[in-house]
Design a protein around this motif. Sequence first.
Motif, mmCIF file in Angstrom:
data_model
loop_
_atom_site.group_PDB
_atom_site.id
_atom_site.type_symbol
_atom_site.label_atom_id
_atom_site.label_comp_id
_atom_site.label_asym_id
_atom_site.label_seq_id
_atom_site.Cartn_x
_atom_site.Cartn_y
_atom_site.Cartn_z
ATOM 1 N N TRP A 143 1.308 12.223 7.184
ATOM 2 C CA TRP A 143 2.283 11.539 6.343
ATOM 3 C C TRP A 143 1.703 10.227 5.820
ATOM 4 C CZ3 TRP A 143 4.743 6.904 5.949
ATOM 5 C CH2 TRP A 143 5.825 6.864 5.074
ATOM 6 N N THR A 144 1.120 9.470 6.723
ATOM 7 C CA THR A 144 0.588 8.168 6.351
ATOM 8 C C THR A 144 -0.526 8.303 5.317
ATOM 9 O OG1 THR A 144 1.074 7.407 8.581
ATOM 10 C CG2 THR A 144 -0.375 6.027 7.248
ATOM 11 N N ASP A 145 -1.449 9.210 5.590
ATOM 12 C CA ASP A 145 -2.550 9.400 4.640
ATOM 13 C C ASP A 145 -2.023 9.742 3.251
ATOM 14 O OD1 ASP A 145 -4.309 8.844 6.621
ATOM 15 O OD2 ASP A 145 -4.858 10.931 7.043
ATOM 16 N N GLY A 146 -1.006 10.602 3.208
ATOM 17 C CA GLY A 146 -0.414 10.967 1.921
ATOM 18 C C GLY A 146 0.139 9.759 1.202
ATOM 19 N N ARG A 147 0.881 8.938 1.925
ATOM 20 C CA ARG A 147 1.490 7.751 1.309
ATOM 21 C C ARG A 147 0.421 6.762 0.884
ATOM 22 N NH1 ARG A 147 5.087 11.488 1.252
ATOM 23 N NH2 ARG A 147 3.897 12.197 3.019
ATOM 24 N N VAL A 148 -0.615 6.640 1.686
ATOM 25 C CA VAL A 148 -1.713 5.738 1.325
ATOM 26 C C VAL A 148 -2.297 6.172 -0.012
ATOM 27 C CG1 VAL A 148 -4.090 5.132 1.888
ATOM 28 C CG2 VAL A 148 -2.320 5.012 3.656
ATOM 29 N N GLU A 149 -2.429 7.481 -0.181
ATOM 30 C CA GLU A 149 -2.994 8.006 -1.426
ATOM 31 C C GLU A 149 -2.090 7.661 -2.615
ATOM 32 O OE1 GLU A 149 -5.736 8.837 -3.439
ATOM 33 O OE2 GLU A 149 -6.016 8.897 -1.273
ATOM 34 N N ILE A 150 -0.796 7.838 -2.418
ATOM 35 C CA ILE A 150 0.157 7.507 -3.482
ATOM 36 C C ILE A 150 0.038 6.038 -3.884
ATOM 37 C CG2 ILE A 150 2.611 7.247 -4.006
ATOM 38 C CD1 ILE A 150 3.155 9.707 -2.303
ATOM 39 N N ILE A 151 0.007 5.188 -2.889
ATOM 40 C CA ILE A 151 -0.074 3.746 -3.179
ATOM 41 C C ILE A 151 -1.382 3.431 -3.897
ATOM 42 C CG2 ILE A 151 -0.234 1.464 -2.124
ATOM 43 C CD1 ILE A 151 1.587 2.540 0.128
ATOM 44 N N ARG A 152 -2.447 4.067 -3.434
ATOM 45 C CA ARG A 152 -3.749 3.839 -4.067
ATOM 46 C C ARG A 152 -3.692 4.202 -5.555
ATOM 47 N NH1 ARG A 152 -7.894 5.915 -0.180
ATOM 48 N NH2 ARG A 152 -7.449 3.937 0.865
ATOM 49 N N ARG A 153 -3.002 5.298 -5.832
ATOM 50 C CA ARG A 153 -2.891 5.718 -7.234
ATOM 51 C C ARG A 153 -2.095 4.691 -8.041
ATOM 52 N NH1 ARG A 153 -0.233 10.800 -7.039
ATOM 53 N NH2 ARG A 153 -1.714 11.194 -5.342
ATOM 54 N N TRP A 154 -1.029 4.213 -7.445
ATOM 55 C CA TRP A 154 -0.238 3.187 -8.132
ATOM 56 C C TRP A 154 -1.120 1.978 -8.476
ATOM 57 C CZ3 TRP A 154 4.455 3.405 -4.278
ATOM 58 C CH2 TRP A 154 5.254 4.519 -4.601
ATOM 59 N N ILE A 155 -1.968 1.626 -7.537
ATOM 60 C CA ILE A 155 -2.849 0.468 -7.774
ATOM 61 C C ILE A 155 -3.809 0.773 -8.919
ATOM 62 C CG2 ILE A 155 -4.702 -0.925 -6.796
ATOM 63 C CD1 ILE A 155 -3.302 -0.617 -4.062
ATOM 64 N N GLU A 156 -4.403 1.976 -8.868
ATOM 65 C CA GLU A 156 -5.336 2.367 -9.929
ATOM 66 C C GLU A 156 -4.669 2.336 -11.295
ATOM 67 O OE1 GLU A 156 -7.072 6.160 -9.261
ATOM 68 O OE2 GLU A 156 -8.188 5.499 -7.472
ATOM 69 N N GLU A 157 -3.412 2.783 -11.317
ATOM 70 C CA GLU A 157 -2.688 2.832 -12.579
ATOM 71 C C GLU A 157 -2.159 1.457 -12.992
ATOM 72 O OE1 GLU A 157 0.279 5.720 -11.686
ATOM 73 O OE2 GLU A 157 -1.102 7.424 -11.791
ATOM 74 N N GLY A 158 -2.491 0.448 -12.229
ATOM 75 C CA GLY A 158 -2.088 -0.909 -12.579
ATOM 76 C C GLY A 158 -0.617 -1.198 -12.369
ATOM 77 N N LYS A 159 0.027 -0.371 -11.556
ATOM 78 C CA LYS A 159 1.465 -0.570 -11.333
ATOM 79 C C LYS A 159 1.764 -1.620 -10.264
ATOM 80 C CE LYS A 159 2.888 4.011 -12.908
ATOM 81 N NZ LYS A 159 3.172 5.401 -12.504
ATOM 82 N N MET A 160 0.736 -2.007 -9.576
ATOM 83 C CA MET A 160 0.904 -3.057 -8.554
ATOM 84 C C MET A 160 -0.466 -3.664 -8.244
ATOM 85 S SD MET A 160 1.470 -0.671 -5.121
ATOM 86 C CE MET A 160 0.735 -1.849 -3.973
ATOM 87 N N ASP A 161 -0.450 -4.801 -7.557
ATOM 88 C CA ASP A 161 -1.703 -5.471 -7.213
ATOM 89 C C ASP A 161 -2.476 -4.657 -6.177
ATOM 90 O OD1 ASP A 161 -0.971 -7.476 -8.889
ATOM 91 O OD2 ASP A 161 -0.247 -8.824 -7.310
#
Lengths: 212, 212
Positions: free
Chosen positions: B135-153
């Motif tokens: 579960w954690t790894d999955g969420r980490v991946e999601i957050i990483r994508r958000w960062i890549e897409e410039g949606k967060m710092d």
Amino acid sequence: MTEPTRPMRRQDIRRENEKAILLAAEKVFAEAGFGGATMQLIADLAGLPKANLHYYFATKEELYRSVVQNIFEIWLQAANCFDAARGPVDGISAYIDAKMEISRRHADGSKVWASEVMHGAPVLQDYMESTLREWTDGRVEIIRRWIEEGKMDPVDPRHLLYMLWATTQHYADFGHQIETLNGGKSLSNRQWQEAKENIKRVILTGIGAQPA
Amino acid sequence: MTEPTRPMRRQDIRRENEKAILLAAEKVFAEAGFGGATMQLIADLAGLPKANLHYYFATKEELYRSVVQNIFEIWLQAANCFDAARGPVDGISAYIDAKMEISRRHADGSKVWASEVMHGAPVLQDYMESTLREWTDGRVEIIRRWIEEGKMDPVDPRHLLYMLWATTQHYADFGHQIETLNGGKSLSNRQWQEAKENIKRVILTGIGAQPA
DNA sequence: TTGCATCCTGACCGTATGGTCAGCTTTCAG
DNA sequence: CTGAAAGCTGACCATACGGTCAGGATGCAA
């Protein structure tokens, strides 16, 4: 072995034994909780016969109380960081540093403290209603002043304090979970550093108190 | 009294009794810890003779395991909020809402879960190494994508997750402390709302993911 | 109605635990 | 050197707790 024999003085004996017992007790209480801890286990860990524990601490409750009060002292000392500071950046940074250091160096104590609170603070209720409340009110006032002076956004001071407590304490209380998610290894110096920086950055940015 | 007598069906009997036992057990384990809890106390609270508990749950360990697994399920379900979201604002807001609701509605369960982890997860180690890690790894991946897409710092995803867990869980585990600092009264609806808003605001601002 | 599976429980048991104590050894002031 | 105070501990005790079990009560399918 460092010395062949040690002609201990009475004072030293008492101090060293109490220290050993408290240290062992802290660990056992942290690992098993008050109910799960046994005097025998603590005695074994301290390297003393069980009856000797009762010579220094009459009852399990008394020993537990000593352990909890110890960690409460340490916890309160981290407060000083707050007072000396000129603004939220200094103050909160220093406080996070101090609390993270406690989570790391006194993980067992932190767990005992958490356990005590979780179970309704049977031992520390008085302290919480006096010392802790005063401390908190004081810090709330400081934060309120910072807000008035425009040094940070208008965030509810109490909830901000809870946030600081929660985020830092988490690294001690849930250390096992963090370790498991870290591949079974405890955090390295570098990772602890990153954790601290992350918390500081997110919270300070979050309350609009960015370093100049 | 609602009904004079109740001609229960077997199925119902089992379901209701197990439910009553689990509820009572959750409370007692939360208040006293595993070691401090007694089957007698749980039985009294459930309104059943102690021997009846052992009819449904062979051992104290088995009963405890059931309680812990229950709360773990609830804990995991809050995960869904994360997946359906388009960006950090939606996802993290929803997750905070869900976890705060758990802290409020399942405070006892949360405490049992915290206690389990604090004592080294003797029961849940397997789950933590499999389900939780995935579960954690999955969420980490999601957050990483958000960062890549410039949606967060660019914030370390893991430490961000720990922050979310910590801040929300704190309102359950340290509820007694919060209550004491709130004048001995449990938080009102309004105060729970404020707590949620505060956490969301600070964290979302802190990671540079402000609502448009 | 009958027979069986499920449900229920008072009484009991073995063990582990917190705590006690009599009597020993060690320290040390006078 | 001496005696009293402090430190120490093996053996012991009472209790509380988890767990068992024989046998009774209850529902339910046939």
